[in-house]
Design an enzyme around this catalytic site. Structure first.
Site, PDB file in Angstrom:
ATOM      1  N   LEU A   8       0.840  -1.200   0.000  1.00 58.09           N
ATOM      2  CA  LEU A   8       0.000   0.000   0.000  1.00 58.09           C
ATOM      3  C   LEU A   8       0.871   1.243   0.000  1.00 58.09           C
ATOM      4  CD1 LEU A   8      -1.741  -2.281   1.696  1.00 58.09           C
ATOM      5  CD2 LEU A   8      -3.281  -0.362   1.962  1.00 58.09           C
ATOM      6  N   HIS A  21       9.625   5.225  -3.370  1.00 56.73           N
ATOM      7  CA  HIS A  21       8.181   5.365  -3.205  1.00 56.73           C
ATOM      8  C   HIS A  21       7.768   4.562  -1.967  1.00 56.73           C
ATOM      9  CE1 HIS A  21       4.214   6.126  -5.521  1.00 56.73           C
ATOM     10  NE2 HIS A  21       3.948   5.964  -4.221  1.00 56.73           N
ATOM     11  N   LEU A  22       7.500   5.310  -0.925  1.00 60.87           N
ATOM     12  CA  LEU A  22       7.097   4.753   0.364  1.00 60.87           C
ATOM     13  C   LEU A  22       5.955   3.736   0.220  1.00 60.87           C
ATOM     14  CD1 LEU A  22       7.217   5.569   3.579  1.00 60.87           C
ATOM     15  CD2 LEU A  22       5.122   6.780   3.001  1.00 60.87           C
ATOM     16  N   HIS A  23       6.051   2.608   0.894  1.00 62.46           N
ATOM     17  CA  HIS A  23       4.945   1.652   0.833  1.00 62.46           C
ATOM     18  C   HIS A  23       4.897   0.769   2.073  1.00 62.46           C
ATOM     19  CE1 HIS A  23       8.493  -0.113  -1.046  1.00 62.46           C
ATOM     20  NE2 HIS A  23       8.069  -1.300  -0.613  1.00 62.46           N
ATOM     21  N   PHE A  24       3.695   0.452   2.484  1.00 62.15           N
ATOM     22  CA  PHE A  24       3.469  -0.458   3.594  1.00 62.15           C
ATOM     23  C   PHE A  24       3.292  -1.874   3.066  1.00 62.15           C
ATOM     24  CE2 PHE A  24       2.347   3.515   5.578  1.00 62.15           C
ATOM     25  CZ  PHE A  24       2.688   3.338   6.911  1.00 62.15           C
TER      26      PHE A  24
END
Ligand SMILES: [Zn+2]
Length: 168
Positions: free
Chosen positions: A62, A119-122
């Site tokens: 996400l 790109h930051l993502h969980f």
């Protein structure tokens, strides 16, 4: 006060621009879903992908829709939307996969294991009793018995329904 003398900043900016082109969270741009790129959900704030290299069946990624790498660059409404979508994703996986628990986490920087540090993502990883422990989950890619496309087809209707309910 901002430091105006920051030559390292240029290479950072250039790197960001080139990597955006092949950033996985930009694939299927303009679409709400796209099986080819395993895109399950997109609205103006959040993107949900099924991880092509999953640690467990149903492993989701996400990210904010905006190409940002630093958690401190997130806008308040992006953070709120991400956290909300994490909760919704957990609910959808719970319904279809019946896991016993979840690992939800964030790898910041390459050294911490981020595969896409720009790109930051969980990560949302469903877990079952008796599966491997979390350290091995992080360390290696597992063989997934179910085809990833099947999981995509299974989860997509719920994410589409979710999108309709959120964009009303
Ligand atoms: Zn991106």
């Amino acid at each position: 006060m901002k430091n105006l003398w920051a030559p390292w900043r240029m290479s950072y900016i250039q790197r960001g621009e080139t990597s955006k082109k092949d950033c996985i969270f930009e694939s299927g741009r303009g679409k709400n879903y796209d099986k080819k790129s395993l895109l399950l959900y997109r609205d103006e704030k959040v993107v949900v992908l099924l991880n092509r290299f999953p640690y467990a069946n149903g492993h989701l990624l996400l990210a904010p829709s905006r190409h940002v790498g630093d958690i401190n660059d997130l806008l308040a409404e992006e953070s709120a939307a991400l956290l909300d979508l994490i909760g919704q994703s957990v609910a959808i996986l719970r319904k279809h996969k019946k896991p016993d628990g979840f690992n939800v986490g964030l790898n910041l920087g390459k050294v911490a294991g981020a595969g896409h540090p720009d790109h930051l993502h969980f990560h949302v990883v469903p877990r079952w009793e008796g599966d491997h422990n979390f350290m091995t989950v992080l360390a290696e890619v597992r063989t997934i018995p179910e085809h990833i496309e099947n999981t995509y087809d299974l989860l997509l209707p719920d994410f589409q329904e979710l999108r309709l309910s959120r964009t009303k």
